[in-house]
Design a protein around this motif. Sequence first.
Motif, PDB file in Angstrom:
ATOM      1  N   GLN A  15       0.812  -1.218   0.000  1.00 32.06           N
ATOM      2  CA  GLN A  15       0.000   0.000   0.000  1.00 32.06           C
ATOM      3  C   GLN A  15       0.844   1.266   0.000  1.00 32.06           C
ATOM      4  O   GLN A  15       0.365   2.324  -0.422  1.00 32.06           O
ATOM      5  CB  GLN A  15      -0.925   0.014   1.224  1.00 32.06           C
ATOM      6  N   GLU A  16       2.078   1.171   0.489  1.00 34.76           N
ATOM      7  CA  GLU A  16       2.955   2.337   0.607  1.00 34.76           C
ATOM      8  C   GLU A  16       4.370   1.939   0.225  1.00 34.76           C
ATOM      9  O   GLU A  16       4.721   0.756   0.232  1.00 34.76           O
ATOM     10  CB  GLU A  16       2.961   2.883   2.044  1.00 34.76           C
ATOM     11  N   LEU A  17       5.174   2.943  -0.072  1.00 35.76           N
ATOM     12  CA  LEU A  17       6.580   2.732  -0.378  1.00 35.76           C
ATOM     13  C   LEU A  17       7.428   3.638   0.505  1.00 35.76           C
ATOM     14  O   LEU A  17       6.956   4.665   1.013  1.00 35.76           O
ATOM     15  CB  LEU A  17       6.872   3.051  -1.838  1.00 35.76           C
ATOM     16  N   THR A  18       8.706   3.278   0.660  1.00 30.64           N
ATOM     17  CA  THR A  18       9.693   4.113   1.343  1.00 30.64           C
ATOM     18  C   THR A  18      10.921   4.214   0.458  1.00 30.64           C
ATOM     19  O   THR A  18      11.488   3.190   0.055  1.00 30.64           O
ATOM     20  CB  THR A  18      10.091   3.515   2.702  1.00 30.64           C
ATOM     21  N   LEU A  19      11.315   5.428   0.121  1.00 32.41           N
ATOM     22  CA  LEU A  19      12.501   5.609  -0.715  1.00 32.41           C
ATOM     23  C   LEU A  19      13.746   5.369   0.123  1.00 32.41           C
ATOM     24  O   LEU A  19      13.896   5.937   1.214  1.00 32.41           O
ATOM     25  CB  LEU A  19      12.535   7.021  -1.289  1.00 32.41           C
ATOM     26  N   VAL A  20      14.641   4.543  -0.377  1.00 32.99           N
ATOM     27  CA  VAL A  20      15.897   4.252   0.310  1.00 32.99           C
ATOM     28  C   VAL A  20      17.033   4.416  -0.690  1.00 32.99           C
ATOM     29  O   VAL A  20      17.090   3.685  -1.680  1.00 32.99           O
ATOM     30  CB  VAL A  20      15.900   2.809   0.870  1.00 32.99           C
ATOM     31  N   PRO A  21      17.932   5.438  -0.468  1.00 32.07           N
ATOM     32  CA  PRO A  21      17.936   6.388   0.643  1.00 32.07           C
ATOM     33  C   PRO A  21      17.111   7.639   0.305  1.00 32.07           C
ATOM     34  O   PRO A  21      16.672   7.810  -0.829  1.00 32.07           O
ATOM     35  CB  PRO A  21      19.407   6.749   0.774  1.00 32.07           C
ATOM     36  N   ARG A  22      16.946   8.486   1.298  1.00 36.94           N
ATOM     37  CA  ARG A  22      16.377   9.814   1.111  1.00 36.94           C
ATOM     38  C   ARG A  22      17.444  10.852   1.430  1.00 36.94           C
ATOM     39  O   ARG A  22      18.357  10.585   2.221  1.00 36.94           O
ATOM     40  CB  ARG A  22      15.159  10.038   2.022  1.00 36.94           C
ATOM     41  N   PRO A  23      17.364  12.048   0.835  1.00 40.27           N
ATOM     42  CA  PRO A  23      18.322  13.102   1.197  1.00 40.27           C
ATOM     43  C   PRO A  23      18.204  13.440   2.677  1.00 40.27           C
ATOM     44  O   PRO A  23      17.137  13.295   3.291  1.00 40.27           O
ATOM     45  CB  PRO A  23      17.890  14.286   0.328  1.00 40.27           C
ATOM     46  N   ASN A  24      19.313  13.902   3.248  1.00 39.84           N
ATOM     47  CA  ASN A  24      19.287  14.307   4.648  1.00 39.84           C
ATOM     48  C   ASN A  24      19.271  15.824   4.805  1.00 39.84           C
ATOM     49  O   ASN A  24      19.629  16.363   5.844  1.00 39.84           O
ATOM     50  CB  ASN A  24      20.483  13.715   5.402  1.00 39.84           C
ATOM     51  N   ARG A  25      18.828  16.501   3.748  1.00 35.93           N
ATOM     52  CA  ARG A  25      18.713  17.970   3.771  1.00 35.93           C
ATOM     53  C   ARG A  25      17.639  18.369   2.774  1.00 35.93           C
ATOM     54  O   ARG A  25      17.317  17.607   1.847  1.00 35.93           O
ATOM     55  CB  ARG A  25      20.048  18.625   3.397  1.00 35.93           C
ATOM     56  N   PRO A  26      17.060  19.575   2.932  1.00 41.46           N
ATOM     57  CA  PRO A  26      16.128  20.054   1.915  1.00 41.46           C
ATOM     58  C   PRO A  26      16.853  20.252   0.587  1.00 41.46           C
ATOM     59  O   PRO A  26      17.978  20.764   0.547  1.00 41.46           O
ATOM     60  CB  PRO A  26      15.643  21.398   2.482  1.00 41.46           C
ATOM     61  N   ILE A  27      16.228  19.857  -0.505  1.00 40.54           N
ATOM     62  CA  ILE A  27      16.853  19.942  -1.820  1.00 40.54           C
ATOM     63  C   ILE A  27      16.234  21.089  -2.617  1.00 40.54           C
ATOM     64  O   ILE A  27      15.019  21.113  -2.863  1.00 40.54           O
ATOM     65  CB  ILE A  27      16.687  18.626  -2.602  1.00 40.54           C
ATOM     66  N   GLU A  28      17.055  22.059  -3.007  1.00 42.91           N
ATOM     67  CA  GLU A  28      16.602  23.113  -3.909  1.00 42.91           C
ATOM     68  C   GLU A  28      16.436  22.528  -5.315  1.00 42.91           C
ATOM     69  O   GLU A  28      17.212  21.660  -5.727  1.00 42.91           O
ATOM     70  CB  GLU A  28      17.609  24.262  -3.953  1.00 42.91           C
ATOM     71  N   ILE A  29      15.453  23.017  -6.031  1.00 44.13           N
ATOM     72  CA  ILE A  29      15.162  22.520  -7.373  1.00 44.13           C
ATOM     73  C   ILE A  29      15.265  23.674  -8.362  1.00 44.13           C
ATOM     74  O   ILE A  29      14.645  24.722  -8.173  1.00 44.13           O
ATOM     75  CB  ILE A  29      13.758  21.891  -7.432  1.00 44.13           C
ATOM     76  N   PHE A  30      16.062  23.478  -9.402  1.00 40.65           N
ATOM     77  CA  PHE A  30      16.268  24.473 -10.447  1.00 40.65           C
ATOM     78  C   PHE A  30      15.618  23.985 -11.735  1.00 40.65           C
ATOM     79  O   PHE A  30      15.738  22.818 -12.091  1.00 40.65           O
ATOM     80  CB  PHE A  30      17.762  24.699 -10.689  1.00 40.65           C
ATOM     81  N   GLN A  31      14.933  24.895 -12.431  1.00 38.42           N
ATOM     82  CA  GLN A  31      14.287  24.535 -13.697  1.00 38.42           C
ATOM     83  C   GLN A  31      14.420  25.683 -14.689  1.00 38.42           C
ATOM     84  O   GLN A  31      14.242  26.844 -14.317  1.00 38.42           O
ATOM     85  CB  GLN A  31      12.804  24.212 -13.487  1.00 38.42           C
ATOM     86  N   PRO A  32      14.722  25.388 -15.961  1.00 36.06           N
ATOM     87  CA  PRO A  32      14.794  26.461 -16.955  1.00 36.06           C
ATOM     88  C   PRO A  32      13.426  27.052 -17.227  1.00 36.06           C
ATOM     89  O   PRO A  32      12.429  26.339 -17.285  1.00 36.06           O
ATOM     90  CB  PRO A  32      15.351  25.756 -18.197  1.00 36.06           C
ATOM     91  N   VAL A  33      13.393  28.350 -17.413  1.00 32.80           N
ATOM     92  CA  VAL A  33      12.152  29.064 -17.713  1.00 32.80           C
ATOM     93  C   VAL A  33      12.151  29.384 -19.196  1.00 32.80           C
ATOM     94  O   VAL A  33      12.931  30.212 -19.666  1.00 32.80           O
ATOM     95  CB  VAL A  33      12.047  30.342 -16.869  1.00 32.80           C
ATOM     96  N   SER A  34      11.294  28.694 -19.946  1.00 32.05           N
ATOM     97  CA  SER A  34      11.323  28.809 -21.402  1.00 32.05           C
ATOM     98  C   SER A  34       9.987  29.229 -22.003  1.00 32.05           C
ATOM     99  O   SER A  34       9.882  29.390 -23.214  1.00 32.05           O
ATOM    100  CB  SER A  34      11.741  27.465 -22.014  1.00 32.05           C
ATOM    101  N   SER A  35       8.946  29.410 -21.178  1.00 34.48           N
ATOM    102  CA  SER A  35       7.634  29.818 -21.679  1.00 34.48           C
ATOM    103  C   SER A  35       6.871  30.455 -20.535  1.00 34.48           C
ATOM    104  O   SER A  35       7.196  30.233 -19.354  1.00 34.48           O
ATOM    105  CB  SER A  35       6.850  28.606 -22.199  1.00 34.48           C
ATOM    106  N   PRO A  36       5.840  31.252 -20.818  1.00 34.87           N
ATOM    107  CA  PRO A  36       5.054  31.864 -19.742  1.00 34.87           C
ATOM    108  C   PRO A  36       4.454  30.836 -18.786  1.00 34.87           C
ATOM    109  O   PRO A  36       4.423  31.058 -17.570  1.00 34.87           O
ATOM    110  CB  PRO A  36       3.978  32.643 -20.499  1.00 34.87           C
ATOM    111  N   ARG A  37       3.956  29.722 -19.319  1.00 30.17           N
ATOM    112  CA  ARG A  37       3.341  28.727 -18.450  1.00 30.17           C
ATOM    113  C   ARG A  37       4.378  28.084 -17.532  1.00 30.17           C
ATOM    114  O   ARG A  37       4.109  27.845 -16.352  1.00 30.17           O
ATOM    115  CB  ARG A  37       2.630  27.664 -19.287  1.00 30.17           C
ATOM    116  N   THR A  38       5.558  27.803 -18.079  1.00 30.28           N
ATOM    117  CA  THR A  38       6.619  27.235 -17.243  1.00 30.28           C
ATOM    118  C   THR A  38       7.069  28.238 -16.197  1.00 30.28           C
ATOM    119  O   THR A  38       7.333  27.876 -15.041  1.00 30.28           O
ATOM    120  CB  THR A  38       7.799  26.792 -18.118  1.00 30.28           C
ATOM    121  N   LEU A  39       7.161  29.506 -16.576  1.00 30.01           N
ATOM    122  CA  LEU A  39       7.549  30.540 -15.611  1.00 30.01           C
ATOM    123  C   LEU A  39       6.605  30.530 -14.421  1.00 30.01           C
ATOM    124  O   LEU A  39       7.045  30.541 -13.257  1.00 30.01           O
ATOM    125  CB  LEU A  39       7.565  31.905 -16.293  1.00 30.01           C
TER     126      LEU A  39
END
Length: 388
Positions: free
Chosen positions: A196-220
């Motif tokens: 019914q559930e899963l556990t990711l092994v391993p998980r990061p031990n810190r908050p992860i910043e996420i970067f994404q390219p901005v290429s269109s108004p909707r993506t922005l």
Amino acid sequence: MRTDLHFYATAAMPDAGAGAPAPLDRRVSNDDVIDTYESLQGWAKLADELGYDTLWLTEHHFQHEGYEVTPNLVLFGLHLANITKRLRQGQAFNVVPTWHPLRLAEDFAAADLLTGGRMVFGVGRGTVPRESMTLGAPVASGDNAMSKELDAINRERFEEAMEVIQLAWTQERFSYHGKHHDYPPAGIPDRGATVQELTLVPRPNRPIEIFQPVSSPRTLSYVAQQGFHGVFALASPDRMKRSWDLFAEEAAKVGRDLAPGEARAMQLMVHVGATTEQAMDRVRPGHDEYVKFLSPYGRFGQYDGTDLPFDYAPTLEETRAARAMAVGSVEDVVEVLGEFRDKLDLQHVLLFPEFPGLTREEIDEQLVLLAEEVMPRLGVELTAAAQR
């Protein structure tokens, strides 16, 4: 100002330029790819010595032309982290729809733990049909009905996958049941019951910043409202400023109040010469090679001017006039970077020095000039460079 480097990882191209061969006619050898990997390792070590913050690489597949030859950024970044001391390793960008999202989440988490938090997570939706569609992701580049339909499906899959990745990283137990992703699938037997559930092994031990390219108004809008960092590129300062400010406005709609320059980065292609003329002569073949390769994907539409065609293919003179790249003497490059800094309150820049046709030694020289001549004139002292 955080100062990073970005490489496409392009094989040596002594015949780079606007003429033949056409992109699809070019074929590099496996030895050429191996030589490119050797160069990347050298640039990583030099960047580490000079004090750059992060080295970003780009994911692409089946690029027999040799423009971008690093298919797995987590794997390559893990290796580069092991041969450097402090340089962080960024992905610009993992093409999420071509991955199983849980495999990407696992691989990044493991690499981040093994490198002591020196991995930087970047994501994108993909642009090249040959690679994305081969690997199961619906995507098509171009201004036509097919591309719009496939783009909509790609966007749905991408956004669900990002929900899955963040859920798996932050929850000890999780499940996800969406239109395109279903984890765990119904009916998996396990020890007399069903999963019914899963556990990711391993998980990061810190908050992860996420970067994404901005290429269109909707993506922005999506990137700003999801709490990600937007990465902007290939635009004139005025066009960049409008998108930069709109990002903050979109973030504010969901209560994300950003300081000027916060959560936004700019990638800028750069080349420094002893004189303006020398820089232009040396970089022209590489500039024209990239235009020849990238213009069919609509990469140059944010230059100055109205009603630019989707496949706009600028000359080097047009690129310099739009200031969408910084090419010229030290003073020229400082001036362009300074304009972006002042208009955007720029806090984070990804400098891109790798043009086709340049030798490894010429790119080495660029890393040194940028660290020791250009950035100090903008009031930025890279830590290691300042100690030399």
